[in-house]
Write a protein that holds these residues in place. Structure first.
Motif, short mmCIF file in Angstrom:
data_model
loop_
_atom_site.label_atom_id
_atom_site.label_comp_id
_atom_site.label_asym_id
_atom_site.label_seq_id
_atom_site.Cartn_x
_atom_site.Cartn_y
_atom_site.Cartn_z
N TYR A 202 0.82 -1.20 0.00
CA TYR A 202 0.00 0.00 0.00
C TYR A 202 0.86 1.26 0.00
O TYR A 202 1.92 1.30 0.61
N TRP A 203 0.37 2.29 -0.70
CA TRP A 203 0.93 3.63 -0.64
C TRP A 203 -0.10 4.55 0.00
O TRP A 203 -1.25 4.60 -0.43
N GLN A 206 -0.72 10.89 -1.11
CA GLN A 206 0.38 11.83 -1.25
C GLN A 206 -0.08 13.17 -1.82
O GLN A 206 0.64 13.83 -2.55
#
Length: 254
Positions: A202-203, A206
């Motif tokens: 997972y990111w 941003q």
């Protein structure tokens, strides 16, 4: 004037060098910054292992101290160990990316300024909304002007300020706006991906500006419209009206 300078992007970050150069004409700048990037660590401090420090030199002169720790660690060391006397000003930045809205609570850049305020020193966090080609030198010049304007107000000891500069353009900021934090977030993102072995990872989101509601009068809105923003912050999270209300309740444990 004794100035303590830190950041969360690490001692080799271009924004830090630009801010150091811009502040040099204001007084003695003592730079204490993380050895590697510490974005998003907020007010984390190191106490389960020793803090290792390396003295950095550029062109045969001391550039600063690189700390294997967080921005808060750096400010603690700067105030207690490396500055010849208690600094008159703490500056944290220039951060690569905006620190607006609820992201202020996660920011290592803002945390560096918060730690300075804990010591009773006027402290200012400075961030630059990212563009394809960020101009840190111009941002540092604008930041120094705003730092000087803040100091001219003779703020009380330990005051805390958050400054954001819009993405670099040839024209520069449209102006300066005082603004409240935009604390209403309408979306958050946790992007799921699959690695070559079929395992999920997972990111975290941003998009520090896009995930907030751009309400009028907030730093989110003003920065998105091309203005530099100044937001005075406070260290005391206490909800005073709620405290007064619950103080009238009988809290005995029977």
């Amino acid at each position: 004037m004794q100035i303590l300078l830190t950041n969360d992007d690490g001692i080799h970050a271009p924004g830090l060098r630009a801010m150091r150069d811009a502040l040099a004409g204001m007084g003695d700048v003592h730079l204490v910054a993380p050895y590697i990037e510490q974005s998003g660590v907020a007010l984390a401090i190191t106490y389960l292992h020793p803090l290792m420090v390396h003295e950095e030199f550029r062109d045969g002169e001391r550039f600063g101290w690189a700390v294997q720790g967080s921005p808060a660690d750096c400010v603690k060391l700067g105030v207690l160990e490396f500055c010849p006397k208690k600094p008159d000003l703490v500056v944290s930045g220039i951060n690569a990316g905006a620190n607006v809205g609820v992201n202020v609570h996660y920011s290592g850049t803002v945390a560096g300024a918060i730690e300075g305020a804990f010591f009773g020193v006027t402290s200012i966090a400075v961030s630059l909304d990212l563009a394809e080609t960020p101009d840190y030198s111009a941002a540092a010049r604008h930041a120094r002007t705003l730092v000087e304007r803040i100091l001219a107000l003779r703020p009380p000891a330990g005051s805390l300020w958050n400054v954001n500069l819009p993405a670099s353009t040839p024209e520069g900021p449209r102006g300066v706006k005082t603004a409240a934090l935009g604390v209403k977030r309408h979306v958050d993102v946790m992007e799921k991906r699959i690695d070559p072995r079929g395992r999920p990872y997972y990111w975290s989101g941003q998009t520090p500006i896009d995930d907030h509601q751009a309400e009028p009068g907030t730093d989110v809105r003003e920065l998105a419209e091309g203005h530099a923003t100044i937001t005075p912050l406070q260290l005391d999270y206490t909800d005073r009206p709620a405290l007064k209300e619950i103080s009238e309740i009988d809290w005995r444990l029977d």
